[in-house]
Design a protein around this motif. Structure first.
Motif, mmCIF file in Angstrom:
data_model
loop_
_atom_site.group_PDB
_atom_site.id
_atom_site.type_symbol
_atom_site.label_atom_id
_atom_site.label_comp_id
_atom_site.label_asym_id
_atom_site.label_seq_id
_atom_site.Cartn_x
_atom_site.Cartn_y
_atom_site.Cartn_z
ATOM 1 N N GLN A 290 49.565 48.908 35.144
ATOM 2 C CA GLN A 290 49.112 49.065 36.433
ATOM 3 C C GLN A 290 47.569 48.327 36.434
ATOM 4 N N VAL A 291 47.137 47.605 37.354
ATOM 5 C CA VAL A 291 46.103 46.899 37.327
ATOM 6 C C VAL A 291 45.610 47.041 38.698
ATOM 7 N N PHE A 292 44.295 47.673 39.072
ATOM 8 C CA PHE A 292 43.738 47.718 40.401
ATOM 9 C C PHE A 292 42.819 46.636 40.343
ATOM 10 N N ARG A 293 42.994 45.762 41.644
ATOM 11 C CA ARG A 293 42.350 44.452 41.627
ATOM 12 C C ARG A 293 41.377 44.503 42.979
ATOM 13 N N PHE A 294 40.334 43.993 42.967
ATOM 14 C CA PHE A 294 39.241 43.733 43.894
ATOM 15 C C PHE A 294 38.643 42.549 43.900
ATOM 16 N N ASP A 295 37.538 42.271 44.543
ATOM 17 C CA ASP A 295 37.231 40.791 44.590
ATOM 18 C C ASP A 295 36.334 40.741 43.420
ATOM 19 N N GLY A 296 36.825 40.071 42.522
ATOM 20 C CA GLY A 296 36.200 39.616 41.219
ATOM 21 C C GLY A 296 36.075 40.702 40.168
ATOM 22 N N LEU A 297 36.974 41.732 40.527
ATOM 23 C CA LEU A 297 37.125 42.878 39.408
ATOM 24 C C LEU A 297 38.399 43.426 39.196
ATOM 25 N N ALA A 298 38.902 43.436 38.094
ATOM 26 C CA ALA A 298 40.313 44.028 37.845
ATOM 27 C C ALA A 298 40.105 45.199 36.935
ATOM 28 N N ILE A 299 40.719 46.373 37.321
ATOM 29 C CA ILE A 299 40.524 47.456 36.358
ATOM 30 C C ILE A 299 42.183 47.700 35.850
ATOM 31 N N ASP A 300 42.117 47.705 34.383
ATOM 32 C CA ASP A 300 43.492 47.582 33.728
ATOM 33 C C ASP A 300 43.712 49.066 33.258
ATOM 34 N N LEU A 301 44.630 49.781 33.888
ATOM 35 C CA LEU A 301 44.707 51.057 33.285
ATOM 36 C C LEU A 301 45.228 51.290 32.034
ATOM 37 N N ASP A 302 46.137 50.293 31.764
ATOM 38 C CA ASP A 302 46.856 50.201 30.229
ATOM 39 C C ASP A 302 46.010 50.076 29.293
ATOM 40 N N ASN A 303 45.001 49.126 29.261
ATOM 41 C CA ASN A 303 44.081 48.674 28.246
ATOM 42 C C ASN A 303 42.777 49.392 28.419
ATOM 43 N N ARG A 304 42.497 50.520 29.597
ATOM 44 C CA ARG A 304 41.265 50.929 29.976
ATOM 45 C C ARG A 304 40.110 49.955 29.872
ATOM 46 N N SER A 305 40.460 48.696 30.520
ATOM 47 C CA SER A 305 39.385 47.786 30.322
ATOM 48 C C SER A 305 39.116 47.231 31.812
ATOM 49 N N VAL A 306 38.123 46.364 31.929
ATOM 50 C CA VAL A 306 37.981 45.714 33.312
ATOM 51 C C VAL A 306 37.739 44.098 32.916
ATOM 52 N N SER A 307 38.066 43.211 33.884
ATOM 53 C CA SER A 307 37.687 41.979 33.714
ATOM 54 C C SER A 307 36.923 41.485 35.199
ATOM 55 N N THR A 308 35.921 40.702 34.908
ATOM 56 C CA THR A 308 34.827 40.334 35.935
ATOM 57 C C THR A 308 34.500 38.989 35.442
ATOM 58 N N ALA A 309 33.867 38.454 36.496
ATOM 59 C CA ALA A 309 33.104 36.954 36.140
ATOM 60 C C ALA A 309 32.092 36.988 34.993
ATOM 61 N N LYS A 310 31.920 38.232 34.438
ATOM 62 C CA LYS A 310 30.718 38.129 33.330
ATOM 63 C C LYS A 310 31.678 38.350 32.077
ATOM 64 N N GLY A 311 33.046 38.505 32.046
ATOM 65 C CA GLY A 311 33.842 38.750 30.911
ATOM 66 C C GLY A 311 34.742 39.796 31.006
ATOM 67 N N ASP A 312 35.405 40.302 30.036
ATOM 68 C CA ASP A 312 36.263 41.284 29.779
ATOM 69 C C ASP A 312 35.711 42.465 28.954
ATOM 70 N N PHE A 313 35.679 43.612 29.477
ATOM 71 C CA PHE A 313 35.250 44.738 28.792
ATOM 72 C C PHE A 313 36.063 45.904 28.594
ATOM 73 N N GLU A 314 36.309 46.307 27.566
ATOM 74 C CA GLU A 314 37.148 47.771 27.060
ATOM 75 C C GLU A 314 36.005 48.859 27.399
ATOM 76 N N LEU A 315 36.301 49.681 28.209
ATOM 77 C CA LEU A 315 35.028 50.664 28.623
ATOM 78 C C LEU A 315 35.254 51.835 27.881
ATOM 79 N N PRO A 316 34.307 52.464 27.113
ATOM 80 C CA PRO A 316 34.307 53.940 26.897
ATOM 81 C C PRO A 316 34.851 54.706 27.657
ATOM 82 N N PRO A 317 35.450 55.864 27.323
ATOM 83 C CA PRO A 317 36.217 56.794 28.193
ATOM 84 C C PRO A 317 35.277 57.140 29.432
#
Length: 230
Positions: free
Chosen positions: A130-157
């Motif tokens: 499951q990935v929520f996609r917005f303009d320039g932002l993807a929120i990956d529920l599987d990896n609990r991470s985000v992807s942006t133009a600034k890079g990929d980040f695995e976020l703390p809880p």
């Protein structure tokens, strides 16, 4: 069985917490210094870290920074009573929650259970990411991470949970009370430092300009909103 790590130089307190969480079906390891705690984290898998601020050698803040370089599990910090500076510093450095000493043991157990529950809440079925996609932002529920133009980040809880709660309510103005009670799962006690610190951390990772945010917008006097324009 869930397993936590306690890093605190108070031996009696460590023993008490171990006995208490075991009654909830949670195993616990403990150590009395930040250095030993980092070693434990490198050897085993844990669902939560409890970390005291005041310790010999590496203090809690130094240990927290080292943990966040490699790990994204929830961290609950113990701070001294009325030490608001330590609370804010810990939250900004990546802690997910805090308790002031002395604390009620039942409250500690409730916070531990809440943090673990939220950390493991989004169990995605195999083959159905499951990935929520917005303009320039993807929120990956599987990896609990985000992807942006600034890079990929695995976020703390707590960062991930707060961002996801805002995104699921895109366009809605959410009060600080709504955010706190849904993300922390506790009654709102008019302490906004948790929310403000995490919003600040998220903006640094997601936004090109923290002063003019694209995704997480401040609604003065009310709360926050995930922009409906993205």
């Amino acid at each position: 069985m869930d397993k936590i790590l306690i890093i605190d130089d108070d031996k009696e307190l460590c023993s008490l917490i171990v006995q208490s969480v075991l009654k909830e079906g949670i195993e616990a390891d403990f150590c009395y210094s930040g250095k030993d705690g980092l070693g434990k984290l490198g050897e085993g898998e844990y669902e939560l870290v409890i970390l005291d601020v005041m310790m010999p050698g590496f203090d809690g803040f130094e240990t927290l920074e080292k943990i966040r370089e490699e790990h994204h599990l929830p961290i609950l910090m113990f701070t001294a009573k009325n030490d608001s500076a330590s609370k804010v510093r810990g939250l900004r450095a990546g802690a997910d929650d805090y308790l002031t000493k002395p604390f009620d043991l039942d409250e500690l157990i409730a916070r531990i259970l809440s943090l673990i529950r939220r950390y493991t809440r989004f169990n995605i079925k195999e083959g159905n990411p499951q990935v929520f996609r917005f303009d320039g932002l993807a929120i990956d529920l599987d990896n609990r991470s985000v992807s942006t133009a600034k890079g990929d980040f695995e976020l703390p809880p707590k960062e991930f949970d707060l961002l996801l709660f805002l995104a699921k309510n895109q366009g809605k103005i959410l009060t600080k009370q709504q955010i706190y009670e849904n993300v922390w799962g506790e009654e709102y006690v008019y302490d906004d430092s948790n929310i403000m610190a995490i919003i600040s951390r998220l903006r640094k990772k997601l936004e090109n300009s923290a002063e003019s945010p694209k995704y997480i917008q401040t609604v003065k006097g009310v709360g926050y909103r995930f922009s409906k324009e993205v």
